[in-house]
Scaffold this motif. Structure first.
Motif, PDB file in Angstrom:
ATOM      1  N   ASN A 106     -16.974 -59.360  40.108  1.00  0.00           N
ATOM      2  CA  ASN A 106     -17.543 -59.080  41.418  1.00  0.00           C
ATOM      3  C   ASN A 106     -16.386 -58.626  42.316  1.00  0.00           C
ATOM      4  O   ASN A 106     -15.400 -59.348  42.472  1.00  0.00           O
ATOM      5  CB  ASN A 106     -18.197 -60.349  41.961  1.00  0.00           C
ATOM      6  N   ILE A 107     -16.492 -57.451  42.900  1.00  0.00           N
ATOM      7  CA  ILE A 107     -15.406 -56.893  43.716  1.00  0.00           C
ATOM      8  C   ILE A 107     -15.058 -57.817  44.884  1.00  0.00           C
ATOM      9  O   ILE A 107     -13.893 -57.971  45.241  1.00  0.00           O
ATOM     10  CB  ILE A 107     -15.770 -55.479  44.215  1.00  0.00           C
ATOM     11  N   SER A 108     -16.054 -58.481  45.449  1.00  0.00           N
ATOM     12  CA  SER A 108     -15.787 -59.362  46.587  1.00  0.00           C
ATOM     13  C   SER A 108     -15.017 -60.618  46.187  1.00  0.00           C
ATOM     14  O   SER A 108     -14.515 -61.337  47.040  1.00  0.00           O
ATOM     15  CB  SER A 108     -17.091 -59.762  47.280  1.00  0.00           C
ATOM     16  N   GLN A 109     -14.898 -60.880  44.886  1.00  0.00           N
ATOM     17  CA  GLN A 109     -14.168 -62.050  44.399  1.00  0.00           C
ATOM     18  C   GLN A 109     -12.718 -61.724  44.028  1.00  0.00           C
ATOM     19  O   GLN A 109     -11.973 -62.603  43.620  1.00  0.00           O
ATOM     20  CB  GLN A 109     -14.882 -62.650  43.180  1.00  0.00           C
ATOM     21  N   ILE A 110     -12.327 -60.459  44.168  1.00  0.00           N
ATOM     22  CA  ILE A 110     -10.956 -60.054  43.844  1.00  0.00           C
ATOM     23  C   ILE A 110     -10.049 -60.350  45.032  1.00  0.00           C
ATOM     24  O   ILE A 110     -10.291 -59.906  46.152  1.00  0.00           O
ATOM     25  CB  ILE A 110     -10.883 -58.555  43.481  1.00  0.00           C
ATOM     26  N   LYS A 111      -8.994 -61.111  44.759  1.00  0.00           N
ATOM     27  CA  LYS A 111      -8.009 -61.430  45.799  1.00  0.00           C
ATOM     28  C   LYS A 111      -6.955 -60.339  45.882  1.00  0.00           C
ATOM     29  O   LYS A 111      -6.624 -59.853  46.963  1.00  0.00           O
ATOM     30  CB  LYS A 111      -7.359 -62.774  45.484  1.00  0.00           C
ATOM     31  N   GLU A 112      -6.400 -59.944  44.698  1.00  0.00           N
ATOM     32  CA  GLU A 112      -5.358 -58.914  44.701  1.00  0.00           C
ATOM     33  C   GLU A 112      -5.161 -58.326  43.311  1.00  0.00           C
ATOM     34  O   GLU A 112      -5.539 -58.928  42.305  1.00  0.00           O
ATOM     35  CB  GLU A 112      -4.035 -59.488  45.209  1.00  0.00           C
ATOM     36  N   PHE A 113      -4.564 -57.152  43.287  1.00  0.00           N
ATOM     37  CA  PHE A 113      -4.150 -56.474  42.058  1.00  0.00           C
ATOM     38  C   PHE A 113      -2.632 -56.470  42.026  1.00  0.00           C
ATOM     39  O   PHE A 113      -1.993 -56.190  43.036  1.00  0.00           O
ATOM     40  CB  PHE A 113      -4.608 -55.003  42.046  1.00  0.00           C
ATOM     41  N   GLY A 119       1.874 -51.310  32.730  1.00  0.00           N
ATOM     42  CA  GLY A 119       1.029 -50.324  33.390  1.00  0.00           C
ATOM     43  C   GLY A 119      -0.392 -50.797  33.614  1.00  0.00           C
ATOM     44  O   GLY A 119      -1.205 -50.079  34.198  1.00  0.00           O
ATOM     45  N   ASN A 120      -0.722 -51.987  33.169  1.00  0.00           N
ATOM     46  CA  ASN A 120      -2.034 -52.569  33.427  1.00  0.00           C
ATOM     47  C   ASN A 120      -1.989 -53.319  34.747  1.00  0.00           C
ATOM     48  O   ASN A 120      -0.925 -53.507  35.333  1.00  0.00           O
ATOM     49  CB  ASN A 120      -2.427 -53.537  32.309  1.00  0.00           C
ATOM     50  N   TYR A 121      -3.141 -53.770  35.193  1.00  0.00           N
ATOM     51  CA  TYR A 121      -3.193 -54.567  36.416  1.00  0.00           C
ATOM     52  C   TYR A 121      -3.518 -56.019  36.093  1.00  0.00           C
ATOM     53  O   TYR A 121      -4.392 -56.310  35.289  1.00  0.00           O
ATOM     54  CB  TYR A 121      -4.262 -54.038  37.383  1.00  0.00           C
ATOM     55  N   GLN A 122      -2.787 -56.905  36.734  1.00  0.00           N
ATOM     56  CA  GLN A 122      -3.156 -58.318  36.738  1.00  0.00           C
ATOM     57  C   GLN A 122      -4.098 -58.466  37.920  1.00  0.00           C
ATOM     58  O   GLN A 122      -3.782 -58.051  39.032  1.00  0.00           O
ATOM     59  CB  GLN A 122      -1.928 -59.198  36.926  1.00  0.00           C
ATOM     60  N   VAL A 123      -5.270 -59.050  37.680  1.00  0.00           N
ATOM     61  CA  VAL A 123      -6.272 -59.204  38.727  1.00  0.00           C
ATOM     62  C   VAL A 123      -6.397 -60.686  39.047  1.00  0.00           C
ATOM     63  O   VAL A 123      -6.754 -61.481  38.184  1.00  0.00           O
ATOM     64  CB  VAL A 123      -7.630 -58.620  38.286  1.00  0.00           C
ATOM     65  N   VAL A 130      -6.990 -65.712  36.714  1.00  0.00           N
ATOM     66  CA  VAL A 130      -6.150 -64.524  36.544  1.00  0.00           C
ATOM     67  C   VAL A 130      -6.651 -63.798  35.305  1.00  0.00           C
ATOM     68  O   VAL A 130      -6.841 -64.402  34.247  1.00  0.00           O
ATOM     69  CB  VAL A 130      -4.671 -64.908  36.371  1.00  0.00           C
ATOM     70  N   THR A 131      -6.893 -62.508  35.424  1.00  0.00           N
ATOM     71  CA  THR A 131      -7.338 -61.704  34.302  1.00  0.00           C
ATOM     72  C   THR A 131      -6.587 -60.372  34.339  1.00  0.00           C
ATOM     73  O   THR A 131      -5.842 -60.105  35.280  1.00  0.00           O
ATOM     74  CB  THR A 131      -8.875 -61.511  34.342  1.00  0.00           C
ATOM     75  N   TYR A 132      -6.769 -59.567  33.317  1.00  0.00           N
ATOM     76  CA  TYR A 132      -6.032 -58.302  33.207  1.00  0.00           C
ATOM     77  C   TYR A 132      -6.978 -57.164  32.869  1.00  0.00           C
ATOM     78  O   TYR A 132      -7.985 -57.365  32.192  1.00  0.00           O
ATOM     79  CB  TYR A 132      -4.952 -58.403  32.123  1.00  0.00           C
ATOM     80  N   THR A 133      -6.625 -55.971  33.330  1.00  0.00           N
ATOM     81  CA  THR A 133      -7.378 -54.779  32.962  1.00  0.00           C
ATOM     82  C   THR A 133      -6.871 -54.275  31.615  1.00  0.00           C
ATOM     83  O   THR A 133      -5.740 -54.564  31.220  1.00  0.00           O
ATOM     84  CB  THR A 133      -7.198 -53.658  33.996  1.00  0.00           C
ATOM     85  N   ILE A 141      -9.549 -47.543  37.383  1.00  0.00           N
ATOM     86  CA  ILE A 141      -9.428 -48.328  38.615  1.00  0.00           C
ATOM     87  C   ILE A 141      -8.430 -47.672  39.554  1.00  0.00           C
ATOM     88  O   ILE A 141      -8.656 -47.582  40.759  1.00  0.00           O
ATOM     89  CB  ILE A 141      -9.030 -49.783  38.282  1.00  0.00           C
ATOM     90  N   ARG A 142      -7.331 -47.194  39.006  1.00  0.00           N
ATOM     91  CA  ARG A 142      -6.301 -46.527  39.819  1.00  0.00           C
ATOM     92  C   ARG A 142      -6.890 -45.304  40.529  1.00  0.00           C
ATOM     93  O   ARG A 142      -6.645 -45.071  41.707  1.00  0.00           O
ATOM     94  CB  ARG A 142      -5.132 -46.108  38.924  1.00  0.00           C
ATOM     95  N   LYS A 143      -7.722 -44.538  39.819  1.00  0.00           N
ATOM     96  CA  LYS A 143      -8.295 -43.317  40.385  1.00  0.00           C
ATOM     97  C   LYS A 143      -9.416 -43.627  41.388  1.00  0.00           C
ATOM     98  O   LYS A 143      -9.502 -43.016  42.433  1.00  0.00           O
ATOM     99  CB  LYS A 143      -8.875 -42.429  39.284  1.00  0.00           C
ATOM    100  N   GLU A 144     -10.281 -44.577  41.052  1.00  0.00           N
ATOM    101  CA  GLU A 144     -11.476 -44.824  41.851  1.00  0.00           C
ATOM    102  C   GLU A 144     -11.290 -45.849  42.967  1.00  0.00           C
ATOM    103  O   GLU A 144     -11.754 -45.637  44.080  1.00  0.00           O
ATOM    104  CB  GLU A 144     -12.621 -45.272  40.946  1.00  0.00           C
ATOM    105  N   LEU A 145     -10.653 -46.946  42.666  1.00  0.00           N
ATOM    106  CA  LEU A 145     -10.606 -48.057  43.610  1.00  0.00           C
ATOM    107  C   LEU A 145      -9.322 -48.108  44.419  1.00  0.00           C
ATOM    108  O   LEU A 145      -9.344 -48.391  45.608  1.00  0.00           O
ATOM    109  CB  LEU A 145     -10.802 -49.386  42.872  1.00  0.00           C
ATOM    110  N   LEU A 146      -8.210 -47.829  43.793  1.00  0.00           N
ATOM    111  CA  LEU A 146      -6.912 -47.980  44.457  1.00  0.00           C
ATOM    112  C   LEU A 146      -6.340 -46.634  44.897  1.00  0.00           C
ATOM    113  O   LEU A 146      -5.173 -46.359  44.710  1.00  0.00           O
ATOM    114  CB  LEU A 146      -5.935 -48.692  43.499  1.00  0.00           C
ATOM    115  N   LYS A 147      -7.155 -45.807  45.516  1.00  0.00           N
ATOM    116  CA  LYS A 147      -6.736 -44.472  45.945  1.00  0.00           C
ATOM    117  C   LYS A 147      -5.699 -44.536  47.041  1.00  0.00           C
ATOM    118  O   LYS A 147      -5.699 -45.351  47.882  1.00  0.00           O
ATOM    119  CB  LYS A 147      -7.929 -43.676  46.472  1.00  0.00           C
TER     120      LYS A 147
END
Length: 147
Positions: A106-113, A119-123, A130-133, A141-147
């Protein structure tokens, strides 16, 4: 748009109010989206062979665990009878983000990347998880969310 919370023990039930000088299309869309999330969008999960209705706004993550699809909420953990790719199609893309072939959050549950050395993201999620992409989804995610 400003968001305010009015918390008081005098309220008998939770309600949402939209205040504006005039009605416009954006306000109507916002009201419909809120109604859909709160009142209409649900999943059916299983816990100890009991079927349970799970509102989408309570979902923290959906992931695989030993070939089972697990839905974690603020209160419990449930087993789902759908596959991850089916869940991806069912869940609203504005509210949920697929991190890998085996996890949706759930995007609203993400604290930080945090970008890792590989080159992956720790979420980091708000509940401390803590999880990883995966590499594939890190690029998306880099293209769509973290523009």
């Amino acid at each position: 748009m400003e968001i305010k919370f009015n918390i008081s023990k005098s309220f008998s039930e939770t309600s949402i109010s939209i205040n504006s000088s005039h009605k416009n299309d954006n306000l109507i869309l916002a009201a419909k989206a809120i109604d859909k999330i709160i009142n209409q969008e649900i999943l059916i999960g299983y816990q100890n062979e009991k079927r349970t209705v799970i509102p989408l706004y309570q979902i923290i993550s959906i992931h695989t665990d030993n070939k089972n699809i697990i839905c974690e909420t603020q209160y419990n953990t449930y087993r789902l009878n759908k596959r991850i790719y089916e869940m991806k199609e069912l869940l609203p893309s504005a509210l949920f983000l697929q991190l890998s072939n085996s996890e949706i959050v759930n995007i609203s549950q993400i604290k930080e990347f945090n970008l890792t050395k590989s080159g992956n993201y720790q979420v980091n999620l708000l509940n401390g998880t803590v999880t990883y992409t995966s590499r594939r989804y890190a690029q998306l995610i880099r293209k769509e969310l973290l523009k």
